[in-house]
Scaffold this motif. Structure first.
Motif, PDB file in Angstrom:
ATOM      1  N   ASN A  68      12.699  -3.966  -0.022  1.00 33.85           N
ATOM      2  CA  ASN A  68      11.493  -3.488   0.633  1.00 33.85           C
ATOM      3  C   ASN A  68      10.669  -2.584  -0.277  1.00 33.85           C
ATOM      4  OD1 ASN A  68      10.302  -1.139   2.653  1.00 33.85           O
ATOM      5  ND2 ASN A  68      10.045  -3.230   3.418  1.00 33.85           N
ATOM      6  N   ARG A  69      11.297  -1.563  -0.842  1.00 35.25           N
ATOM      7  CA  ARG A  69      10.539  -0.552  -1.599  1.00 35.25           C
ATOM      8  C   ARG A  69      10.216  -0.969  -3.021  1.00 35.25           C
ATOM      9  NH1 ARG A  69      12.694   5.337  -1.279  1.00 35.25           N
ATOM     10  NH2 ARG A  69      14.355   4.384  -2.467  1.00 35.25           N
ATOM     11  N   VAL A  70      11.118  -1.677  -3.690  1.00 36.45           N
ATOM     12  CA  VAL A  70      10.906  -2.005  -5.100  1.00 36.45           C
ATOM     13  C   VAL A  70      10.299  -3.405  -5.263  1.00 36.45           C
ATOM     14  CG1 VAL A  70      12.020  -2.291  -7.352  1.00 36.45           C
ATOM     15  CG2 VAL A  70      12.748  -0.452  -5.825  1.00 36.45           C
ATOM     16  N   TRP A  92      21.896  -0.336   0.356  1.00 36.33           N
ATOM     17  CA  TRP A  92      20.694  -0.202  -0.457  1.00 36.33           C
ATOM     18  C   TRP A  92      19.989  -1.508  -0.810  1.00 36.33           C
ATOM     19  CZ3 TRP A  92      18.376   4.196  -0.551  1.00 36.33           C
ATOM     20  CH2 TRP A  92      19.100   5.366  -0.334  1.00 36.33           C
ATOM     21  N   GLN A 129      16.676   9.646  -5.411  1.00 36.82           N
ATOM     22  CA  GLN A 129      15.694  10.715  -5.231  1.00 36.82           C
ATOM     23  C   GLN A 129      15.261  11.304  -6.565  1.00 36.82           C
ATOM     24  OE1 GLN A 129      17.496  13.485  -2.456  1.00 36.82           O
ATOM     25  NE2 GLN A 129      16.036  12.829  -0.890  1.00 36.82           N
ATOM     26  N   LEU A 153      15.109   4.227  -7.237  1.00 39.23           N
ATOM     27  CA  LEU A 153      16.168   3.365  -6.718  1.00 39.23           C
ATOM     28  C   LEU A 153      16.686   2.378  -7.757  1.00 39.23           C
ATOM     29  CD1 LEU A 153      17.951   2.634  -4.359  1.00 39.23           C
ATOM     30  CD2 LEU A 153      16.099   1.190  -3.467  1.00 39.23           C
ATOM     31  N   GLY A 164       9.018  -5.258  -2.764  1.00 35.58           N
ATOM     32  CA  GLY A 164       7.836  -5.407  -1.918  1.00 35.58           C
ATOM     33  C   GLY A 164       8.007  -6.422  -0.800  1.00 35.58           C
ATOM     34  N   ASP A 174      16.748  -1.826   1.259  1.00 32.37           N
ATOM     35  CA  ASP A 174      15.777  -0.832   0.824  1.00 32.37           C
ATOM     36  C   ASP A 174      15.183  -1.218  -0.529  1.00 32.37           C
ATOM     37  OD1 ASP A 174      14.489   1.551   1.638  1.00 32.37           O
ATOM     38  OD2 ASP A 174      15.662   2.698   0.176  1.00 32.37           O
ATOM     39  N   TYR A 175      16.029  -1.732  -1.415  1.00 28.97           N
ATOM     40  CA  TYR A 175      15.549  -2.179  -2.729  1.00 28.97           C
ATOM     41  C   TYR A 175      14.536  -3.310  -2.560  1.00 28.97           C
ATOM     42  CZ  TYR A 175      15.436  -4.037  -7.446  1.00 28.97           C
ATOM     43  OH  TYR A 175      15.010  -4.476  -8.673  1.00 28.97           O
TER      44      TYR A 175
END
Length: 176
Positions: free
Chosen positions: A21-23, A15, A140, A144, A25, A18-19
């Motif tokens: 990238n998604r949180v 994770w 979900q 995250l 940026g 992903d963190y």
């Protein structure tokens, strides 16, 4: 303890990118490097373990590292900053680096060493297998950042467990 440690390791491996990238940026290239600080600091901490054990008992060292990891990841989750996030996952690497080796040492039995180590490893892998999917399910429902908050909570519980149980007395007394 091994379940908690491997759960945190699995969360970092599955994770952290992903963190970022998604949180945070970060782009895909930077996000892909998110696991490097975690594993790098984990390796350095493990290599430095003999020197650390000479200076500090396991009863104090492991909880201190676990709380360092919890604090680092809490700051990471609150700030959502690229550099802080990389440092937070590096702190997590330091926090979990010695947990499983110390648990194996604590479980060591001269009569049945192989079984003791196998049991600790098997228990730990349960955490590695269930941790990331649990984080995904929580992500979900709550996002995250909220899901990853389980990691510092687990590290805090690990620190308390090590500090106030007798399980690690044997690890401190283990001869070199």
């Amino acid at each position: 303890l091994p379940i908690s440690s491997f759960l945190c390791e699995g969360s970092a491996s599955d994770w952290s990118g992903d963190y970022l990238n998604r949180v945070v940026g970060a782009g895909p290239t930077v996000a892909a490097l998110s696991y490097v600080p975690f594993t790098g600091v984990m390796a350095v901490t493990r290599l430095g373990a003999p020197r650390l054990y000479e200076r500090v008992s396991i009863r104090w060292l492991l909880p201190s590292l676990a709380l360092f990891a919890a604090a680092g990841l809490c700051v990471t989750l609150v700030t959502a900053n690229l550099v802080v996030t990389l440092l937070g996952f590096a702190a997590l690497g330091a926090g979990v680096a010695l947990l499983v080796p110390a648990a194996m040492t604590a479980a060591y039995s001269p009569i049945d060493a192989g079984t003791a180590i196998a049991v600790v490893a098997a228990i730990g892998w349960v955490g590695y297998l269930i941790g990331p999917p649990l984080i995904g399910q929580l992500a979900q429902r709550a996002g995250l950042s909220a899901a990853l908050a389980t990691v510092p909570i687990m590290m805090t519980l690990v620190a308390i467990a090590i500090r106030y149980t007798k399980a690690f007395d044997a690890a401190d007394a283990f001869p070199e």
